[in-house]
Scaffold this active site. Structure first.
Site, PDB file in Angstrom:
ATOM      1  N   LYS A  68      47.377  37.436  38.290  1.00 19.61           N
ATOM      2  CA  LYS A  68      47.624  38.284  37.125  1.00 19.61           C
ATOM      3  C   LYS A  68      47.750  39.913  37.710  1.00 19.61           C
ATOM      4  CE  LYS A  68      44.113  39.780  34.242  1.00 19.61           C
ATOM      5  NZ  LYS A  68      43.907  41.258  34.657  1.00 19.61           N
ATOM      6  N   ASP A  77      43.048  37.877  39.544  1.00 22.72           N
ATOM      7  CA  ASP A  77      43.504  39.336  39.404  1.00 22.72           C
ATOM      8  C   ASP A  77      43.768  39.292  40.489  1.00 22.72           C
ATOM      9  OD1 ASP A  77      43.806  39.987  37.089  1.00 22.72           O
ATOM     10  OD2 ASP A  77      41.662  40.753  36.742  1.00 22.72           O
ATOM     11  N   ASP A 133      38.892  40.648  37.284  1.00 23.59           N
ATOM     12  CA  ASP A 133      38.221  41.772  38.816  1.00 23.59           C
ATOM     13  C   ASP A 133      36.682  42.372  37.589  1.00 23.59           C
ATOM     14  OD1 ASP A 133      39.978  43.375  36.878  1.00 23.59           O
ATOM     15  OD2 ASP A 133      40.643  44.694  38.223  1.00 23.59           O
ATOM     16  N   SER A 134      37.198  42.263  36.229  1.00 24.60           N
ATOM     17  CA  SER A 134      35.796  42.540  35.740  1.00 24.60           C
ATOM     18  C   SER A 134      34.654  41.730  36.597  1.00 24.60           C
ATOM     19  CB  SER A 134      35.908  42.114  34.298  1.00 24.60           C
ATOM     20  OG  SER A 134      36.145  40.576  34.821  1.00 24.60           O
ATOM     21  N   GLU A 158      48.317  44.226  36.482  1.00 23.26           N
ATOM     22  CA  GLU A 158      47.702  45.253  35.975  1.00 23.26           C
ATOM     23  C   GLU A 158      49.689  45.833  35.567  1.00 23.26           C
ATOM     24  OE1 GLU A 158      44.920  47.367  35.446  1.00 23.26           O
ATOM     25  OE2 GLU A 158      43.682  46.240  35.569  1.00 23.26           O
ATOM     26  N   GLU A 215      45.930  43.422  26.445  1.00 27.18           N
ATOM     27  CA  GLU A 215      44.455  44.395  25.899  1.00 27.18           C
ATOM     28  C   GLU A 215      43.694  45.797  25.359  1.00 27.18           C
ATOM     29  OE1 GLU A 215      41.794  44.579  29.712  1.00 27.18           O
ATOM     30  OE2 GLU A 215      40.531  45.655  28.406  1.00 27.18           O
TER      31      GLU A 215
HETATM   32  O1  KIV Z   1      39.523  41.611  34.704  1.00 26.47           O
HETATM   33  C1  KIV Z   1      38.987  41.215  33.707  1.00 26.47           C
HETATM   34  O2  KIV Z   1      38.731  40.340  33.088  1.00 26.47           O
HETATM   35  C2  KIV Z   1      40.515  41.067  32.517  1.00 26.47           C
HETATM   36  C3  KIV Z   1      40.747  40.602  31.306  1.00 26.47           C
HETATM   37  C4  KIV Z   1      39.117  41.593  30.579  1.00 26.47           C
HETATM   38  C5  KIV Z   1      41.545  40.150  30.371  1.00 26.47           C
HETATM   39  O3  KIV Z   1      41.264  41.365  32.664  1.00 26.47           O
END
Ligand code: KIV
Length: 275
Positions: free
Chosen positions: A123, A94, A55-56, A125, A192
């Protein structure tokens, strides 16, 4: 029957079994983020093992200050594009902000990431509160990566993008959370922005592969935001980022290959990239 559609048999797709073997053999797992099909092809050709549709994308693609505005539809869209470009790497996607407040929503959204987005693992958090959700998803045979440490989706609550686990009580909490998440069935733990010593402690304590970003050199694998390590993102970058365009690389492909080499040969991250 199980391999009847497999392309390029000389480069079998990375699976959780491959990653478990890499951990056992001490072979570092080279991972990067990805948001589109063209980069997916480049990452695959460079020998990246794990690709994360993070989600970056809210920050590096959409230009937001945080990952909070990213929606489920947007991650599904980018994940599907990435899946079209990948053959060998293991694809994770994510679950974005507030897409897993309950077990049922977490399950429905994970199914979307896998069926529409082509992801092999989701993934989320995670802290202690997400343990039951991880258990629920893995109980439905969904592969889960639990993201521990700095959790960018919580930035407005925690007050900034800061190193986590510098104090003994927080470090102990993070070790316990990682163990609980593994016990709940998490197949990978991503750490992280934590001190290198804590990254090493958690990696040794877990049987599952541990991938780090800003978590020191002793995790089983490393991940970076591709736009950061290719120096596409402007502005100040986190300490743990190394610019792989700086040096011998003449183009993106050489820089990506240099990253994979540096991770495998344990040259990245160096002490200056760690906390
Ligand atoms: O969203 C993302 O790119 C991430 C990385 C920073 C691991 O979670």
């Amino acid at each position: 029957m199980y391999t009847h559609l497999q392309r390029d048999v000389s480069r079998p797709p990375v699976t959780l079994a491959t990653l478990a073997r890499m951990k056992a053999d001490g072979e570092r797992i080279a991972s990067l983020t990805c948001y589109d099909a063209s980069f997916a092809v480049l990452l695959d050709q460079a020998g990246v093992d794990v690709v994360l549709v993070g989600d970056s994308l809210g920050m590096v693609i959409q230009g937001h200050d945080t990952t909070v505005p990213v929606t489920m539809d947007q991650v599904v869209y980018h994940s599907a594009a990435v899946a079209r470009g990948l053959h060998r790497p293991f694809q994770i996607a994510d679950l974005p902000f507030m897409s897993y407040p309950s077990k049922d929503l977490a399950l429905a959204h994970s199914v979307r990431l896998m069926q529409e987005g082509g992801a092999k693992m989701i993934k989320l958090e995670s802290g202690g509160k997400q343990t039951e959700i991880v258990e629920f998803l893995t109980g439905h045979d969904i592969a889960v990566c639990a993201h521990v440490g700095l959790k960018p989706q919580s930035v407005h609550k925690t007050g900034g993008f800061r190193v986590q686990g510098r104090e003994q009580d927080t470090a102990t909490r993070l070790v316990n959370e990682a163990k609980q998440l593994e016990a709940a069935g998490a197949d990978i733990v991503l750490l992280e922005c934590i001190p290198a010593a804590l990254g090493a402690t958690i990696t040794q304590a877990l049987r599952v592969p541990v991938i780090g970003i800003g978590a020191g050199p002793d995790t089983d694998g490393q991940i970076l935001v591709t736009y950061d390590m290719l120096d596409i993102t402007t502005g100040r970058k986190p300490r743990f980022v190394r610019n792989f365009m700086d040096g011998a690389a003449r183009n993106n492909q050489e820089a990506l290959a240099a990253y994979v080499r540096a991770v495998k040969q344990r040259e990245y991250p160096a002490p200056e990239h760690s906390f």
